[in-house]
Design an enzyme around this catalytic site. Structure first.
Site, PDB file in Angstrom:
ATOM      1  N   ARG A   1      90.199   4.882 -66.261  1.00 56.41           N
ATOM      2  CA  ARG A   1      88.761   4.912 -65.964  1.00 56.41           C
ATOM      3  C   ARG A   1      88.237   6.285 -66.334  1.00 56.41           C
ATOM      4  NH1 ARG A   1      89.671   4.832 -59.447  1.00 56.41           N
ATOM      5  NH2 ARG A   1      90.861   6.732 -59.350  1.00 56.41           N
TER       6      ARG A   1
ATOM      7  N   ARG B   1      55.609  39.868 -59.832  1.00 58.50           N
ATOM      8  CA  ARG B   1      54.633  40.194 -58.789  1.00 58.50           C
ATOM      9  C   ARG B   1      54.732  41.677 -58.506  1.00 58.50           C
ATOM     10  NH1 ARG B   1      56.855  34.930 -56.706  1.00 58.50           N
ATOM     11  NH2 ARG B   1      55.103  33.586 -56.100  1.00 58.50           N
TER      12      ARG B   1
ATOM     13  N   GLU C   1      44.408  29.492 -59.630  1.00 62.23           N
ATOM     14  CA  GLU C   1      45.036  29.140 -58.351  1.00 62.23           C
ATOM     15  C   GLU C   1      44.019  28.873 -57.261  1.00 62.23           C
ATOM     16  OE1 GLU C   1      47.576  32.343 -57.008  1.00 62.23           O
ATOM     17  OE2 GLU C   1      46.257  33.872 -57.824  1.00 62.23           O
TER      18      GLU C   1
ATOM     19  N   GLY D   1      48.860  29.003 -60.387  1.00 62.37           N
ATOM     20  CA  GLY D   1      49.584  29.417 -59.183  1.00 62.37           C
ATOM     21  C   GLY D   1      49.501  28.268 -58.210  1.00 62.37           C
ATOM     22  N   THR D   2      50.514  27.441 -58.232  1.00 64.97           N
ATOM     23  CA  THR D   2      50.412  26.201 -57.451  1.00 64.97           C
ATOM     24  C   THR D   2      50.586  26.426 -55.957  1.00 64.97           C
ATOM     25  OG1 THR D   2      52.687  25.801 -58.073  1.00 64.97           O
ATOM     26  CG2 THR D   2      51.007  24.600 -59.288  1.00 64.97           C
ATOM     27  N   ASN D   3      51.108  27.593 -55.572  1.00 69.52           N
ATOM     28  CA  ASN D   3      51.197  27.858 -54.126  1.00 69.52           C
ATOM     29  C   ASN D   3      49.798  27.959 -53.543  1.00 69.52           C
ATOM     30  OD1 ASN D   3      53.942  28.054 -54.513  1.00 69.52           O
ATOM     31  ND2 ASN D   3      53.901  30.283 -54.732  1.00 69.52           N
TER      32      ASN D   3
ATOM     33  N   TYR E   1      54.922  26.473 -70.629  1.00 72.92           N
ATOM     34  CA  TYR E   1      56.123  26.817 -69.871  1.00 72.92           C
ATOM     35  C   TYR E   1      55.921  26.560 -68.392  1.00 72.92           C
ATOM     36  CZ  TYR E   1      53.642  31.077 -68.526  1.00 72.92           C
ATOM     37  OH  TYR E   1      52.723  31.950 -68.024  1.00 72.92           O
TER      38      TYR E   1
HETATM   39  C1  PEP Z   1      50.966  30.992 -56.545  1.00 77.88           C
HETATM   40  O1  PEP Z   1      49.994  31.142 -55.829  1.00 77.88           O
HETATM   41  O2  PEP Z   1      51.419  29.878 -56.872  1.00 77.88           O
HETATM   42  C2  PEP Z   1      51.698  32.146 -57.065  1.00 77.88           C
HETATM   43  C3  PEP Z   1      52.638  31.993 -57.963  1.00 77.88           C
HETATM   44  O3  PEP Z   1      51.409  33.378 -56.569  1.00 77.88           O
HETATM   45  P1  PEP Z   1      51.780  33.865 -55.108  1.00 77.88           P
HETATM   46  O4  PEP Z   1      52.795  32.950 -54.554  1.00 77.88           O
HETATM   47  O5  PEP Z   1      52.266  35.259 -55.279  1.00 77.88           O
HETATM   48  O6  PEP Z   1      50.465  33.780 -54.407  1.00 77.88           O
HETATM   49 MG    MG Z   2      48.970  33.008 -55.677  1.00 75.30          MG
END
Ligand code: PEP
Ligand code: MG
Length: 871
Positions: A339, A563, A747, A768-770, A853
């Site tokens: 296998r 950062r 963002e 900046g997805t956060n 990217y």
């Molecule tokens: C974000 O806001 O997605 C980001 C990458 O920046 P930080 O987390 O530093 O606010």
């Molecule tokens: Mg941010």
């Protein structure tokens, strides 16, 4: 249609494609038969028959019975033996085999067809009475255990008691008469526990065995295994009935397991182990410690060569590393099973690359064979070298599954599960493991056993799960009842902390520090292939020299987010930074900025140096102020001393700067609007470093200066102009321009909506997805977990949107921004630098976005690249 169903198929009528019907084992036995390999003949009772049996309240329908009888008759013709006959009896093995291999999950019975009469014939024909009765007692043992669910310990105890009474050490010391006595005791056990005799009728033996295998599809451990591995319950298992060959027939016989390549490291060449004069399960069960396959060269040189050739042929045929069971009967080699072998993540990578280089598989197949989490797993931790040098190991065994782990020991799977529920990191230590232990193994950091070889249950399962494991620690004893383990005069109690090194096979008392180790992986070659497959590159979020170096080794094509505020976390710099934000006048600020500029410039130069000409996005300061302000009397005092003011003044200023909602306050570009000299200083440091690096390295850095927290084109335009002024001064001073870009983070939802306006001034976008998630949901990044947990409990949220991007809302905003931005500027470079983009479930939809990217933490890069390449 019932009448069209295939209930039974002889090996010589099937092929490898029929895994659904014949199970993996059956299909491969048929395939090997078709290709002319030395396979003992037999037939497969199909999964169709199994499902029919289970659906009909465990009733074997007459068509199945008839076909089994026909198949037995055909096998009798072929082998010129007769099932149940007192002359030249046919003996068979009965083995389960589902579509997906489930190691140790289902059961095996050997020597079926022996009874009080046929055993005499086996004794006569083999000229070895002891051998015959040994086979017979094994049948009773396996049959009792598998068919009647009798505890195998009870049988073992009878054997142990016999040996003790007669002062014998090992099983091989037991004579024919001895086994006869044991067999009598076994028979008594059947009557005592099951109120019935061991069946002397061989047809009855066979049918009971077949039914037992069918039923075992639904036993608890099989179900658990399927649940853990996502295997469907509705597949059923097949049963393979095969003529017996004997590995325990004199000294020219043996049995073993061999892999066509090393399943732990992926290295080319045979890897495996065997036992001379042993039968089937002895190797797998790990009761005797087997010999390395390399010594077979000496024991049976011709067989070794033949085995090697067969391994190579099978591998070439299946185009994958094979796990092969073989038996040698009086010098003649038989293949019992092949296998695709289970292997470590690292071995998977190495083997796939080698098979590609050897021309067996294509680049695309290679990529398909490696799975998302393999690459993370391949980067398994190892212990610090210094710690290993300093500490002596407590016990050692075989390095069954690589990696390193620290945890508290438990001696039973249940206790391990309990402890893990309490939040402990657990190491499971057992004499040997069995399928009942699966759940405990799955939650363990490491698995250690006293007995068994590299192919024992513990080793195979741990490797499959990517759990660090050491097996066969000969000096170690485990007392499950007293909950202690001892070796070399040292006693270790349940709950004690141990460190386990699965790469070397050492176990230590106490804790060793972990170190990430990824040096020997052929990642570079892999990355070259992966990068060709996807138009989306993967960059790293990193700002320290060390992290950038790691990121480059792990395949980053650039840095997507540095950062700069993270460069001020170190104490001395933090003080400088505080001095800056607490300064009262422009003059004060400018004086501090001079010092800061030099510090930053040196940082940037070092970063450029390790990034080696790859693009690098440097984000201008985006400090949530509260992370930097002094917070208590002690810090006021400390800061006061550094700044040369009174603690009271510092406190006042800090209070004045404090915000109710720092995450929505003086962040990013807002700081630049209020104190343009800070951003200008940073631009100067970035570009001076770029020009000086150019002089030193004779290589452009693709510097991308990024402005965070933008909401409007005018705001961006104003800052851009201020930066450009300073950049031109730098070029003038050095009399040397270098390329650069100035772009923005997207963002804040407003920036998505007005992306077309912003794109008129920006060279690139980076999502900046956060923050975008925070603001799209109106859900604070810092306080969200409580709320999200509530929502998940009520089924209102499937996933934490800070871990897996929200395709519907956040994704829609990003799509809009991409479209609007590219309409104005088709060449606009667009990336995503929020970490959640690299989650496999985010990549699943982001790969269809028109982005250049994604950027994430270094250790996630390989996996992200692979998932993007899979398309
Ligand atoms: C974000 O806001 O997605 C980001 C990458 O920046 P930080 O987390 O530093 O606010
Ligand atoms: Mg941010």
């Amino acid at each position: 249609d019932f009448f069209m169903k295939t209930w039974v198929l002889p090996f010589n009528k099937g092929n490898a494609e029929q895994k659904e019907l014949l199970g993996g084992k059956g299909a491969n036995l048929a395939e090997m038969t078709r290709l002319g390999f030395p396979v003992p003949q037999g037939f497969t009772i199909t999964t169709t028959a199994c499902l029919d049996y289970l659906e009909n309240q465990e009733y074997l329908n007459p068509s199945i019975l008839t076909e089994i009888n026909i198949a037995i008759a055909a096998l009798e013709d072929e082998t010129k033996k007769k099932f149940g006959n007192s002359q030249n009896p046919l003996l068979v093995s009965v083995r389960s085999g589902a579509k997906f291999s489930m190691p140790g999950m289902m059961d095996t019975i050997l020597n079926l067809g022996l009874n009080d009469e046929t055993v005499l014939s086996l004794a006569k024909d083999s000229g070895d009475e002891r051998f015959a009765y040994d086979c017979y007692r094994r049948l009773l043992q396996m049959f009792g255990n598998v068919v009647f669910d009798m505890d195998h310990q009870l049988f073992e105890k009878i054997v142990a008691d016999y040996k003790q009474t007669h002062q014998l050490v090992s099983d091989s010391d037991v004579t024919a008469d001895g086994w006869k006595e044991v067999i009598v005791a076994f028979k008594v056990l059947f009557v005592k526990l099951k109120q019935r005799d061991f069946p002397q009728n061989v047809e009855e033996q066979l049918l009971l065995a077949v039914e037992a295998v069918f039923k075992s599809w639904n036993n608890q451990r099989a179900k658990t295994y399927r649940r853990l591995h996502g295997i469907s319950d509705s597949l059923g298992t097949a049963v393979n009935v095969q003529e017996m060959v004997f590995g325990n027939f004199w000294d020219t016989s043996g049995t073993g397991v061999v892999f066509s390549r090393n399943p732990a490291t992926g290295e080319a060449g045979l890897f495996g182990e065997y036992l001379m004069n042993a039968q089937g399960e002895d190797v797998v069960a790990g009761i005797r410690t087997p010999k390395s396959i390399q010594t077979l060269k000496k024991d049976l040189p011709k067989v070794y060569l033949q085995l090697k050739e067969i391994c190579e042929k099978l591998e070439a045929h299946y185009k994958d590393m094979q796990d092969i069971e073989f038996t040698v009967e009086k010098g003649k080699l038989f293949i019992l099973q092949t296998r695709n072998g289970k292997r470590t993540a690292k071995a998977k990578l190495v083997i796939a690359l080698d098979l590609f280089k050897e021309g067996m598989i294509t680049e695309q197949e290679l990529i398909e064979r490696i799975e998302g989490n393999d690459l993370e797993e391949a980067l398994h931790p190892a212990f610090c070298k210094e710690d290993k040098k300093e500490k002596e190991s407590w016990v050692s065994g075989l390095p069954a599954s690589p990696g390193a782990a620290v945890g508290q020991i438990y001696f039973s799977a249940d206790q391990a599960v309990e402890a893990s529920k309490r939040g402990e990191k657990v190491i499971l230590m057992r004499a040997e493991t069995s399928p009942e232990d699966i759940e405990g193994m799955a939650i363990s950091e490491a698995i250690v056993t006293c007995r068994g070889g590299m192919t024992s249950h513990a080793a195979v399962v741990a490797r499959g799960m990517g759990i660090c494991s050491v097996v066969g620690c000969e000096n170690l004893s485990v007392d499950e009842k007293e909950r202690v383990a001892y070796a070399d005069g040292q006693v270790v109690k349940e709950g004690a902390v141990l460190s386990v090194d699965g790469t070397t096979g050492d176990v230590y008392i106490g804790e060793l520090r972990l170190e990430k180790n990824n040096t020997q992986l052929p990642l570079k070659e892999l990355f070259e292939m992966l990068d060709k497959q996807s138009s989306i590159a993967v960059r790293a979020n990193a700002e320290t020299e060390k992290d950038i170096t790691t990121a480059m080794e792990l395949g980053a094509t650039g840095i997507g987010l540095s950062r700069t505020e993270h460069m001020f976390f170190e104490k001395k710099r933090l003080m400088l930074f505080r001095k800056l934000i607490l300064a009262q006048t422009l003059e004060e600020r400018i004086a501090i900025l001079e010092t800061l500029k030099e510090v930053q410039k040196e940082d940037f130069k070092r970063m450029y140096y390790v990034a080696k000409g790859h693009p690098m996005t440097i984000r201008l300061l985006d400090p949530p102020l509260h992370e930097f302000l002094p917070k208590n009397e002690e810090e006021y005092q400390e800061t006061a001393e550094f700044v040369g003011k009174s603690a009271k003044e510092i406190k006042q200023k800090a209070n004045a700067l404090a915000e109710v909602n720092p995450m929505l306050g003086f962040r990013g570009v807002r700081l630049g609007v209020a104190y343009p000299e800070i951003y200008q200083m940073q631009a100067e440091a970035i570009m001076e470093a770029a020009v000086e690096s150019y002089f030193e390295l004779n290589n452009w850095m693709e510097v991308e200066i990024m402005i965070p927290f933008t909401t409007d084109a005018s705001e961006f335009q104003r800052i851009r102009q201020l930066l450009e002024e300073r950049i031109q001064e730098v070029f003038h001073k050095y009399n040397q321009p270098v390329p650069y870009m100035i772009g923005t983070m997207i963002e804040i939802p407003r920036a998505c909506i007005l992306a077309d306006e912003i794109a008129q001034y920006a060279d690139f976008f980076s999502f900046g997805t956060n923050d975008l998630t925070q603001m799209t949901y109106g859900l604070s990044r810092d306080d969200s977990p409580k709320i999200i947990n509530q929502y998940m409990t009520h089924g209102l949220m499937k996933e934490d949107p800070f871990q897996v991007l929200d395709e519907k809302g956040v994704g829609a905003l990003m799509k809009m921004a991409i479209e609007k931005g590219r309409k104005i500027k088709p060449e606009l470079k667009i990336g995503i630098c929020g970490e959640a983009a690299a989650h496999p479930d985010s990549i699943a939809f982001l790969k269809d976005y028109a982005i250049d990217y994604i950027s994430c933490s270094p250790y996630r890069i390989p996996q992200a690249k692979l998932l993007l390449a899979k398309g």
